[in-house]
Design an enzyme around this catalytic site. Structure first.
Site, PDB file in Angstrom:
ATOM      1  N   LYS A 102      -8.989  -0.493  10.624  1.00 12.00           N
ATOM      2  CA  LYS A 102      -8.226  -0.939   9.452  1.00 12.00           C
ATOM      3  C   LYS A 102      -7.004  -0.052   9.275  1.00 12.00           C
ATOM      4  O   LYS A 102      -5.903  -0.532   8.968  1.00 12.00           O
ATOM      5  CB  LYS A 102      -9.119  -0.902   8.209  1.00 12.00           C
ATOM      6  CG  LYS A 102      -8.500  -1.580   6.986  1.00 12.00           C
ATOM      7  CD  LYS A 102      -7.668  -0.649   6.136  1.00 12.00           C
ATOM      8  CE  LYS A 102      -7.107  -1.359   4.915  1.00 12.00           C
ATOM      9  NZ  LYS A 102      -6.259  -0.473   4.080  1.00 12.00           N
ATOM     10  N   HIS A 115      -3.351  10.664  -0.171  1.00 15.14           N
ATOM     11  CA  HIS A 115      -3.392   9.246  -0.528  1.00 15.14           C
ATOM     12  C   HIS A 115      -3.228   9.050  -2.030  1.00 15.14           C
ATOM     13  O   HIS A 115      -2.446   8.205  -2.482  1.00 15.14           O
ATOM     14  CB  HIS A 115      -4.726   8.666  -0.053  1.00 15.14           C
ATOM     15  CG  HIS A 115      -4.878   7.197  -0.236  1.00 15.14           C
ATOM     16  ND1 HIS A 115      -4.136   6.274   0.464  1.00 15.14           N
ATOM     17  CD2 HIS A 115      -5.695   6.470  -1.041  1.00 15.14           C
ATOM     18  CE1 HIS A 115      -4.483   5.056   0.115  1.00 15.14           C
ATOM     19  NE2 HIS A 115      -5.428   5.152  -0.817  1.00 15.14           N
ATOM     20  N   ASP A 157       3.219 -13.587  13.163  1.00 15.31           N
ATOM     21  CA  ASP A 157       1.979 -13.980  12.501  1.00 15.31           C
ATOM     22  C   ASP A 157       1.007 -12.809  12.483  1.00 15.31           C
ATOM     23  O   ASP A 157       0.276 -12.571  13.443  1.00 15.31           O
ATOM     24  CB  ASP A 157       1.368 -15.180  13.246  1.00 15.31           C
ATOM     25  CG  ASP A 157       0.140 -15.742  12.546  1.00 15.31           C
ATOM     26  OD1 ASP A 157      -0.354 -15.113  11.598  1.00 15.31           O
ATOM     27  OD2 ASP A 157      -0.316 -16.821  12.963  1.00 15.31           O
ATOM     28  N   GLU A 161       0.840  -1.199   0.000  1.00 14.23           N
ATOM     29  CA  GLU A 161       0.000   0.000   0.000  1.00 14.23           C
ATOM     30  C   GLU A 161       0.879   1.254   0.000  1.00 14.23           C
ATOM     31  O   GLU A 161       1.670   1.458   0.934  1.00 14.23           O
ATOM     32  CB  GLU A 161      -0.898  -0.014   1.234  1.00 14.23           C
ATOM     33  CG  GLU A 161      -1.667   1.260   1.479  1.00 14.23           C
ATOM     34  CD  GLU A 161      -2.576   1.617   0.321  1.00 14.23           C
ATOM     35  OE1 GLU A 161      -2.494   2.763  -0.142  1.00 14.23           O
ATOM     36  OE2 GLU A 161      -3.341   0.740  -0.125  1.00 14.23           O
TER      37      GLU A 161
END
Length: 425
Positions: free
Chosen positions: A257, A370, A273, A79
Site C-alpha cells: 500500500k 506522519h 488508469d 494524503e
C-alpha cells in the site's frame, strides 16, 4: 425523498441534475455553489450523470533521479505525507547515484476465453496452427496500430479447465492501449465463434506480465542515519522489514500500500488508469500463490540494495491521457516523452516511497512524521481558517494525544486568545 427522482437522470442537462440534487438531497446554498463552481463542460463530456468536477491537491515530487536524469513529477493525492515521503526517499537515493530503470519489452494481454471444450490439447494445437490467421484478424480490427509498427505480435494458450484462454500479446506502442486490445480480442472472439467454438468472453487482462518494469538502487547507509542510529544499523533494520513483507501477508499488504501511495499519485497525474495499475500490482504480488511485498531491500557489502518489479502498462497518448488541460500541463512539467520512460520513473517513485516508509518504521516509527502532516488536515476538518492552521498544528504537535475533540477545543482557545488580544488593543 420522492421515489424515482433519478429516473432518466442521464437525459437531463448538467444544470438540471444539479438543481434536482439540491432539491432532493437538501443541499445548502454553499454546497450547491460548490457543485456549480467546480463544474466544467469537459467533465460533462467525460462521465455519465455528470454534476461537477472533484478536485484533489497536486504537488511536485522533486529530486527524483532515474537513469542519470533528474525529474520533477506531478503527484495527485489527498494524503498529506505521500509527496513528502516520496521526495525524502528520492533525495536519499539521489545522494548515492539515483535509480536505474531497465528498458523492458512492453505488450498487453487480451484474453479470448473458450469453454465447452472436448479436447483441450487438440484445440491448443489447432490455435497454434492458425496463429497467423488469428493475428491477422486481430490486426485488421485495428489497422492504424499495425501501420505504426505495433499491433498483435503473438499468441499464448493457457488451459484452466473448464476454460482455455487464448492470450493475444499486443504491442500498443506509446498508448495505454486498453480499448485497442479489447477491440482486437473481441474481433478474434467473433471469428472463433464463426469457426464453431464457444467463446465465453474477450477482454483485456490487467495483469500485464508482458509490461513489467524493474527499478533498482544502491544506497550508502550514511544517508540513512538518524540521531539515535548509525546508517548501517538503519540499513539492516530496513532489510529485516523487507524480509518480513516476504513472509507475512499482513505486513506485505501495508508494505505494498505504501508503494502504491506514490505510484497511484503519479499515475493519476499522468492521466493513466491508476485502478488498472493497482489491480495488476496486487495480482503480481501473489503470482506464486503467496502475497508478498513488491519491493525488496538487502544489505550487500557496504550498500543497501533496493529492487522493485511490477506491471506498469502506462501510456503517454490515447484514452483519457492528456484529455484535460491539467494532464497536458503535467507532461510539460515532467518533460516525459515515452511510455517506457514514464513506466521507469513511476516505478522509481514507488521504490523511493517504500524506502522512506521503511526507514521511518525502522527508526522513529511511522507516526512521528506522519502525524505532523496529518495535523494540517485535522485542523481544516474542525473548521480552522488558513490563517489559524499554523498555530493550531503547532500546538497539536506538542501533545501526546490528539483527536477531533482536542483539536476543536484548542481551536476555540486560540480564537478566544485572539479576540481577547483585539479587545485589549
Amino acid at each position: 425523498m420522492t421515489k424515482n427522482w433519478q429516473h432518466g437522470f442521464y437525459k437531463r442537462s448538467a444544470q438540471e441534475r444539479r438543481n434536482l440534487v439540491k432539491q432532493m438531497c437538501a443541499l445548502s446554498d454553499e454546497q450547491f455553489a460548490t457543485l456549480e463552481n467546480q463544474a466544467t463542460s469537459l467533465g460533462d463530456q467525460l462521465v455519465e450523470n455528470y454534476v461537477t468536477d472533484y478536485h484533489l491537491p497536486e504537488g511536485l515530487l522533486v529530486g527524483l533521479v532515474v537513469n542519470g536524469r533528474e525529474y520533477t513529477m506531478p503527484m495527485v493525492t489527498e494524503e498529506p505525507s505521500v509527496i513528502a515521503a516520496a521526495s525524502n526517499g528520492s533525495q536519499r537515493v539521489a545522494q548515492s547515484g539515483g535509480f536505474h530503470a531497465s528498458a523492458e519489452p512492453r505488450s498487453l494481454v487480451g484474453q479470448v476465453v473458450l469453454t465447452n471444450i472436448d479436447d483441450y490439447d487438440a484445440l491448443a494445437t489447432w490455435l497454434s496452427e492458425h496463429e497467423e490467421t488469428i493475428l491477422t484478424v486481430a490486426n485488421d480490427a485495428h489497422p492504424s496500430m499495425k501501420r505504426r509498427g505495433a499491433g498483435a505480435k503473438g499468441l499464448r494458450v493457457r488451459i484452466e479447465p473448464p476454460f482455455l484462454s487464448l492470450d493475444l500479446l499486443v504491442d500498443v506502442s506509446e498508448a495505454m492501449g486498453a480499448n485497442s486490445v479489447n477491440t482486437m480480442a473481441e474481433a478474434v472472439g467473433a471469428w472463433l465463434r464463426k469457426q464453431g467454438y464457444t467463446v465465453l468472453t474477450a477482454i483485456l487482462s490487467n495483469l500485464a506480465t508482458e509490461s513489467l518494469q524493474t527499478v533498482t538502487c544502491q544506497v550508502d547507509p550514511a544517508h540513512l542515519a538518524t540521531s539515535d542510529m548509525t546508517g548501517p544499523q538503519v540499513a539492516r533494520r530496513i532489510a529485516l522489514m523487507s524480509d518480513l513483507a516476504q513472509v507475512d501477508v499482513y505486513r506485505a499488504a501495508t508494505h505494498n500500500k505504501g508503494i502504491m501511495n506514490g505510484i497511484d499519485a503519479l499515475v493519476l497525474a499522468s492521466g493513466n488508469d491508476w485502478r488498472a495499475i493497482e489491480a495488476g500490482a496486487h495480482a503480481y504480488a501473489a503470482r506464486d500463490g503467496h502475497y508478498r511485498g513488491l519491493a525488496t531491500w538487502q544489505v550487500d557489502g557496504d550498500r543497501l540494495v533496493g529492487r522493485l518489479t511490477l506491471p506498469m502498462p502506462v501510456g503517454v497518448v490515447g484514452g483519457s491521457i492528456k484529455t484535460t488541460p491539467q494532464s497536458n500541463t503535467n507532461y510539460q512539467i515532467s518533460q516525459i516523452k515515452s511510455a517506457q520512460e514514464l513506466a521507469g520513473v513511476i516505478a522509481a517513485a514507488g521504490l523511493a516511497q517504500n524506502l522512506a516508509a521503511l526507514r521511518a518504521l525502522a527508526t522513529s516509527g511511522i507516526q512521528a512524521g506522519h502525524m505532523k502532516l496529518q495535523y494540517r488536515s485535522l485542523a481544516l476538518s474542525v473548521g480552522a481558517t488558513i490563517a489559524e492552521v499554523p498555530r493550531l498544528t503547532k500546538r497539536l504537535a506538542q501533545l501526546s494525544h490528539v483527536d477531533r475533540q482536542v483539536a476543536s477545543d484548542i481551536l476555540a482557545q486560540i480564537r478566544k486568545e485572539t479576540n481577547d488580544g483585539r479587545r485589549e488593543n
